[in-house]
Design a protein around this motif. Structure first.
Motif, PDB file in Angstrom:
ATOM      1  N   HIS A  95      41.156  23.855  -0.064  1.00  0.00           N
ATOM      2  CA  HIS A  95      40.778  22.379   0.512  1.00  0.00           C
ATOM      3  C   HIS A  95      41.406  22.035   1.534  1.00  0.00           C
ATOM      4  CE1 HIS A  95      40.228  22.407  -4.105  1.00  0.00           C
ATOM      5  NE2 HIS A  95      39.165  22.109  -3.806  1.00  0.00           N
ATOM      6  N   LEU A  96      42.646  22.538   1.855  1.00  0.00           N
ATOM      7  CA  LEU A  96      43.466  21.754   2.857  1.00  0.00           C
ATOM      8  C   LEU A  96      43.829  22.517   4.020  1.00  0.00           C
ATOM      9  CD1 LEU A  96      45.951  19.776   0.284  1.00  0.00           C
ATOM     10  CD2 LEU A  96      43.781  18.850   1.473  1.00  0.00           C
ATOM     11  N   GLN A  97      43.421  23.952   3.859  1.00  0.00           N
ATOM     12  CA  GLN A  97      43.883  24.899   4.786  1.00  0.00           C
ATOM     13  C   GLN A  97      43.060  24.901   6.329  1.00  0.00           C
ATOM     14  OE1 GLN A  97      43.185  28.604   3.156  1.00  0.00           O
ATOM     15  NE2 GLN A  97      44.606  28.428   1.436  1.00  0.00           N
TER      16      GLN A  97
ATOM     17  N   ARG B 267      35.765  28.574   3.255  1.00  0.00           N
ATOM     18  CA  ARG B 267      36.835  27.529   3.054  1.00  0.00           C
ATOM     19  C   ARG B 267      36.687  26.383   3.968  1.00  0.00           C
ATOM     20  NH1 ARG B 267      42.030  30.842   1.592  1.00  0.00           N
ATOM     21  NH2 ARG B 267      41.263  32.029  -0.194  1.00  0.00           N
TER      22      ARG B 267
ATOM     23  N   ARG C  64      33.441  24.174   2.813  1.00  0.00           N
ATOM     24  CA  ARG C  64      33.712  23.581   1.778  1.00  0.00           C
ATOM     25  C   ARG C  64      34.659  22.276   2.088  1.00  0.00           C
ATOM     26  NH1 ARG C  64      37.991  25.897  -2.755  1.00  0.00           N
ATOM     27  NH2 ARG C  64      37.594  24.581  -4.415  1.00  0.00           N
ATOM     28  N   GLN C  65      35.591  22.479   2.807  1.00  0.00           N
ATOM     29  CA  GLN C  65      36.553  21.299   3.320  1.00  0.00           C
ATOM     30  C   GLN C  65      35.707  20.404   4.245  1.00  0.00           C
ATOM     31  OE1 GLN C  65      40.423  21.078   6.240  1.00  0.00           O
ATOM     32  NE2 GLN C  65      40.171  22.916   4.795  1.00  0.00           N
ATOM     33  N   GLN C  66      34.819  20.748   5.004  1.00  0.00           N
ATOM     34  CA  GLN C  66      33.959  19.715   5.809  1.00  0.00           C
ATOM     35  C   GLN C  66      33.216  19.043   4.915  1.00  0.00           C
ATOM     36  OE1 GLN C  66      33.824  18.862   8.814  1.00  0.00           O
ATOM     37  NE2 GLN C  66      32.100  17.427   8.484  1.00  0.00           N
TER      38      GLN C  66
ATOM     39  N   GLN D 226      32.698  11.380  -0.839  1.00  0.00           N
ATOM     40  CA  GLN D 226      33.635  12.300  -1.010  1.00  0.00           C
ATOM     41  C   GLN D 226      34.240  11.667  -2.457  1.00  0.00           C
ATOM     42  OE1 GLN D 226      36.194  11.576   2.575  1.00  0.00           O
ATOM     43  NE2 GLN D 226      37.718  11.585   1.309  1.00  0.00           N
TER      44      GLN D 226
ATOM     45  N   CYS E  73      40.785  12.341  -4.091  1.00  0.00           N
ATOM     46  CA  CYS E  73      41.705  13.545  -4.178  1.00  0.00           C
ATOM     47  C   CYS E  73      43.183  13.184  -4.450  1.00  0.00           C
ATOM     48  CB  CYS E  73      41.274  14.353  -3.059  1.00  0.00           C
ATOM     49  SG  CYS E  73      39.384  14.960  -3.057  1.00  0.00           S
TER      50      CYS E  73
ATOM     51  N   HIS F 221      47.824  19.087   9.906  1.00  0.00           N
ATOM     52  CA  HIS F 221      46.706  19.013   9.109  1.00  0.00           C
ATOM     53  C   HIS F 221      46.634  18.217   7.689  1.00  0.00           C
ATOM     54  CE1 HIS F 221      42.117  19.566   8.526  1.00  0.00           C
ATOM     55  NE2 HIS F 221      42.459  20.386   7.509  1.00  0.00           N
TER      56      HIS F 221
ATOM     57  N   LEU G  61      45.062  14.522   6.601  1.00  0.00           N
ATOM     58  CA  LEU G  61      44.276  14.494   5.601  1.00  0.00           C
ATOM     59  C   LEU G  61      44.832  13.305   4.800  1.00  0.00           C
ATOM     60  CD1 LEU G  61      43.059  17.997   4.994  1.00  0.00           C
ATOM     61  CD2 LEU G  61      41.740  16.004   5.770  1.00  0.00           C
TER      62      LEU G  61
END
Length: 286
Positions: free
Chosen positions: A124-126, A152, A155-157, A165, A168, A193, A197
């Motif tokens: 989710h965060l990569q 990935r 999915r993150q976008q 959203q 989280c 990053h 986030l």
């Protein structure tokens, strides 16, 4: 412009409404299927959200269940029309297990997501560079490699770049923020990053420090999803992946308790950001 609802979310809406209507009508799946001359397996697929349902079939079910409110019928018919077709991840079909594809449908409908990762930064965060470095040792062919990375990123976008959203909370073990996947520069960008986030209102990034010692979940990562209209769901992240919800309340409760313990042991958001910043500084790169 109105955002198009993913077919998986429409199938989920139908799944919940039709299961509830059948139960209110005091019918078993077998009894309902027999009365409208379906196979029981077809009704099961509809109630698990794995297939869409035509408006004609929907009307037959609603008539059987005694659902006649015009607004409710109209909303469900609209969902049925939108339940066909491909979900956003259909282009990645060749690299997704059926279990994970089903999980992505649930993830897209969740109101909150709580997850713990003991070894690496979760997908989710990569960043793209971090994901590429992490996948490098797997010896994937070039096409598969790019599809996994692109999945990935998309999915993150969708999770962080669109309206609605989920709230989280990510708890990362300290080893995950220190492990130099891809080298110092890649890790520095990844930590940037995480800080960006983690500064967002709906996102909490927490670090479980080394000094926390042994705890409930040192063996693997997991995700807990919550919904406004359905039971919570647990997804255990391993080679095959597995999900459980209302069918195994004991296991679900154990992991919910586990996450509470891990969260209590973790640093709070400002302390976590400070630790991540210190790790960045220790890297000695600009």
């Amino acid at each position: 412009m109105t955002q198009k609802i993913d077919p998986s979310l429409n199938r989920r809406k139908l799944r919940l409404a039709l299961r509830r209507a059948r139960e209110d009508a005091s019918l078993s799946q077998r009894e309902a299927a027999e009365q409208i001359e379906w196979s029981q397996s077809k009704l099961i697929r509809v109630e698990t959200g794995t297939v869409g349902v035509s408006v004609v079939d929907l009307r037959a079910l609603l008539a059987l269940y005694g659902v006649s409110d015009p607004e409710e019928v109209q909303a469900l018919e609209q969902a049925a029309r939108g339940s066909k077709g491909s979900s956003w991840w259909s282009g990645y079909h060749g690299i997704l297990s059926p279990q994970f594809a089903q999980y992505l449908g649930y993830e897209g409908a969740a109101s909150s997501l709580h997850t713990y990762h003991p070894i690496v930064v979760p997908g989710h965060l990569q960043t793209r560079a971090y994901a590429e470095a992490l996948l490098g040792p797997r010896d994937l062919n070039r096409d598969t490699f790019q599809k996994v990375v692109n999945l990935r990123m998309e999915r993150q976008q969708r999770m962080f770049g669109e309206a609605g959203q989920p709230a989280c909370t990510f708890v990362l073990d300290e080893s995950a923020v220190r492990r130099q996947i891809g080298g110092k520069q890649v890790l520095k960008e990844q930590l940037d990053h995480l800080l960006e986030l983690g500064s967002r209102p709906q996102v909490s990034v927490r670090v479980l420090p080394f000094e926390a010692g042994a705890h409930y979940s040192t063996l693997g990562s997991f995700v807990l999803l919550s919904f406004p209209d359905d039971a919570d769901l647990l997804y255990l992240e391993h080679a095959a992946g597995s999900m459980t919800g209302g069918e195994d309340m004991e296991l679900l409760a154990r992991y919910q308790e586990c996450f509470e313990v891990i969260t209590d042991l973790a640093l709070d958001e400002p302390q976590s950001a400070d630790l991540i910043s210190r790790v960045q500084q220790d890297l000695g790169v600009r």
